[in-house]
Design an enzyme around this catalytic site. Structure first.
Site, PDB file in Angstrom:
ATOM      1  CD1 TRP A 120       5.494  -6.688  -1.785  1.00  0.00           C
ATOM      2  CD2 TRP A 120       6.504  -5.642  -3.482  1.00  0.00           C
ATOM      3  NE1 TRP A 120       5.698  -5.382  -1.407  1.00  0.00           N
ATOM      4  CE2 TRP A 120       6.304  -4.718  -2.440  1.00  0.00           C
ATOM      5  CE3 TRP A 120       7.117  -5.213  -4.662  1.00  0.00           C
ATOM      6  CZ2 TRP A 120       6.713  -3.380  -2.529  1.00  0.00           C
ATOM      7  CZ3 TRP A 120       7.532  -3.890  -4.758  1.00  0.00           C
ATOM      8  CH2 TRP A 120       7.327  -2.982  -3.706  1.00  0.00           C
ATOM      9  CG  ASN A 121      11.564  -5.967  -3.115  1.00  0.00           C
ATOM     10  OD1 ASN A 121      11.323  -6.987  -2.475  1.00  0.00           O
ATOM     11  ND2 ASN A 121      12.646  -5.244  -2.906  1.00  0.00           N
ATOM     12  CE  LYS A 178       3.634 -14.528   3.863  1.00  0.00           C
ATOM     13  NZ  LYS A 178       3.056 -13.930   2.614  1.00  0.00           N
ATOM     14  N   PRO A 179       5.980 -16.813  -0.106  1.00  0.00           N
ATOM     15  CG  PRO A 179       5.448 -17.384  -2.320  1.00  0.00           C
ATOM     16  CD  PRO A 179       5.529 -17.949  -0.920  1.00  0.00           C
ATOM     17  CG  ASP A 180       3.577 -10.050  -1.511  1.00  0.00           C
ATOM     18  OD1 ASP A 180       2.766  -9.943  -2.454  1.00  0.00           O
ATOM     19  OD2 ASP A 180       3.533  -9.340  -0.495  1.00  0.00           O
ATOM     20  N   GLY A 226      11.740  -8.046   4.395  1.00  0.00           N
ATOM     21  CA  GLY A 226      10.535  -7.223   4.356  1.00  0.00           C
ATOM     22  C   GLY A 226      10.712  -5.960   5.175  1.00  0.00           C
ATOM     23  CD  GLU A 228      17.853  -7.121   2.253  1.00  0.00           C
ATOM     24  OE1 GLU A 228      17.021  -6.310   1.781  1.00  0.00           O
ATOM     25  OE2 GLU A 228      18.533  -7.892   1.566  1.00  0.00           O
ATOM     26  CG  LEU A 229      14.514  -5.964   8.871  1.00  0.00           C
ATOM     27  CD1 LEU A 229      14.439  -5.609  10.344  1.00  0.00           C
ATOM     28  CD2 LEU A 229      13.378  -6.891   8.478  1.00  0.00           C
TER      29      LEU A 229
END
Length: 539
Positions: A179-180, A203-205, A254, A276-277
């Site tokens: 979402w960011n 699948k986007p937020d 995420g 990417e975390l």
């Protein structure tokens, strides 16, 4: 909480930015939401899901919720479209990105409204997403064919063996985006996949799905086949596993905890994944730094998008000899940031995105202060501006036992630490399981680069907050350690979506005993040949 008098501390509250006449409701009307919602793959009579605007707390959108069965349908549609798409010349595929680039810049105000409405971030920080997506579109639109072209490789037998490395698309990419940064981390990651000949099931937020749906519409207008980019919406634990289950490759951005689960599911199916975390990124202010530039850079590094940026800074290490003066300048600039939620340029920082983020930020700050930390700027929520506003906050005196010291806050909070030697600073910056981004400030570029080489992070910015490394889209970007696997941008960012295939053609002589040679003589001949090739420096 900010009425303090010690050196480096400030008093009062952050000022409010001038209000804007346009409202979220006027910028994101029901008709627009309904149009974009048609881009969701959801069959039958889908259950509806609702989102709210962080800036006001009001209802923003009502969208159809996809089921695991819908995810399977999405993959079926994507696979059919992918075959025809992959058959097109790569330059034709790349041309879609170049047209998308122009359309995005031309119609950026539309998506800036959506990004602000869905995330609550300031418009300037929303523009960074437009900038990032445009850079990726131009880069892969121009360089994609070069990255993907066949490459001659050294053959088993010089002259007689002709070996070529070719790149083939993976098929359908399963993409889970956060979402960011709903534009940059959805379409920005999908663009190289499309150039490489793949389809994408994304699948986007749910909170920021409108932005991804808008980007899909624009790509279709630029020439992308509609079925090639499928978007499904739903709770991560419900449909996320289905996205991974059917994917030929997984792209995930995420949290580290969820990333581990995604990696395990992908590994069980023997498909690749890039992740990417999280991060607990550090900024180092060396003794010779330009303090004004460093203070301005630290403000950007710590508080862009209200600190809800994967590569933003949460730990600040400053040399003891300049700490007092640096902190004074940094705190003054931080306390002067204008907070606001208007759909226009002018605010320096917007709001957090959700109650969950606000709760984490509040808990980290309150626990730290209770345990003895000092607030140099900010430190409190601003419900007078909106339900999810929290002031940009600087904490001094943070110790290892405090949650804010080691946990990712993902909000507008930075902890300050002092150091005496550069070795000490490097060791402290590396004292985390994360390794995403870092920043070094010094007047000596060579010195900064030498320090950068010792930092255990995927990107390091010297005399810049984060944009220099991230914006260099020809270079790879990603994390080390618990911050992830794989890279976006550059050749890595597109080749991850391909399978390498070697095609070797043998001429004249077989690689086997022939022309009357028995096994022993064949072995002797090749032994002599190998020695000669080494002397002749063949690779």
């Amino acid at each position: 909480m900010t009425d303090t008098t010690a050196v480096g501390q400030t008093t009062g509250r952050n000022p409010a930015a001038p209000g804007a006449a346009r409202t979220v409701a006027s910028a994101v009307p029901a008709a627009l939401v309904a149009r974009l919602a048609r881009g969701v793959t959801a069959t039958g009579e889908p259950e509806l899901v609702h989102t709210t605007a962080p800036l006001t707390g009001e209802r923003l959108a009502t969208l159809p919720r996809s089921t695991p069965a819908d995810v399977e349908v999405a993959y079926q549609l994507a696979r059919r479209a992918q075959k025809a798409w992959a058959a097109l010349p790569v330059r034709r595929r790349a041309g879609v990105l170049l047209r998308f680039h122009d359309l995005l810049l031309k119609r950026q105000d539309e998506v800036l409204d959506l990004i602000q409405a869905e995330t609550g971030k300031a418009r300037l920080h929303a523009f960074e997403e437009v900038l990032g997506a445009a850079l990726a579109a131009r880069h892969y639109g121009r360089k994609g064919p070069s990255y993907l072209r066949d490459r001659r490789r050294g053959g088993a037998m010089p002259v007689l063996t002709h070996a070529v490395e070719a790149r083939r698309p993976k098929g359908v990419i399963g993409q889970i985006s956060p979402w960011n940064y709903p534009l940059e981390l959805s379409v920005g990651d999908a663009l190289p996949a499309f150039v490489a000949g793949n389809a994408v099931v994304n699948k986007p937020d749910t909170q920021t799905a409108l932005t991804a749906l808008w980007a899909r519409e624009l790509l279709i207008e630029a020439g992308l086949p509609a079925d090639l980019w499928q978007i499904v919406i739903g709770d991560g634990p419900v449909i996320g596993p289905a996205v991974v289950e059917h994917a030929d490759y997984v792209s995930f951005t995420g949290s580290t905890a969820t990333g581990r689960d995604v990696a395990q599911r992908a590994a069980a199916r023997l498909v690749g994944a890039s992740l990417e975390l999280g991060g607990k990124n550090a900024l180092l202010v060396l003794a010779d730094a330009d303090l004004d530039r460093a203070a301005e850079g630290a403000v950007r590094a710590c508080f862009s998008s209200a600190g809800q940026l994967c590569i933003s800074i949460e730990r600040l290490y400053v040399h003891r000899s300049v700490a007092e003066e640096f902190l004074r300048r940094f705190a003054e600039r931080t306390s002067a940031l204008r907070l606001g939620g208007g759909l226009a340029y002018g605010a320096d920082m917007g709001s957090l995105v959700s109650d969950r983020q606000l709760e984490t930020v509040t808990r980290h700050v309150e626990e730290a202060v209770k345990a003895g930390a000092t607030v140099l700027a900010g430190g409190q929520a601003r419900p007078d501006l909106g339900p999810l506003f929290f002031e940009p906050t600087i904490l001094d005196g943070v110790t290892p036992g405090m949650a804010v010291c080691g946990e990712e806050t993902f909000g507008p909070v930075v902890s300050v630490y002092r150091f005496d030697t550069e070795d000490e600073a490097v060791e402290a910056a590396n004292s985390t399981t994360y390794g995403l981004n870092s920043s070094v400030w010094t007047k000596d570029a060579r010195r900064g680069q030498a320090i950068a080489a010792r930092l255990h992070t995927g990107t390091v910015n010297v005399n810049e907050a984060y944009a220099a490394a991230y914006g260099s889209v020809a270079a790879p970007m990603g994390g080390m350690g618990d911050s992830g696997l794989g890279r976006r941008h550059g050749s890595d960012g597109i080749l991850r979506y391909t399978e390498a295939q070697t095609i070797a053609t043998q001429r004249m002589l077989p690689i086997a005993p022939s022309f009357g040679l028995d096994d022993e003589k064949f072995a002797a001949l090749f032994t002599t040949s190998l020695k000669a090739l080494k002397v002749l420096r063949f690779k």
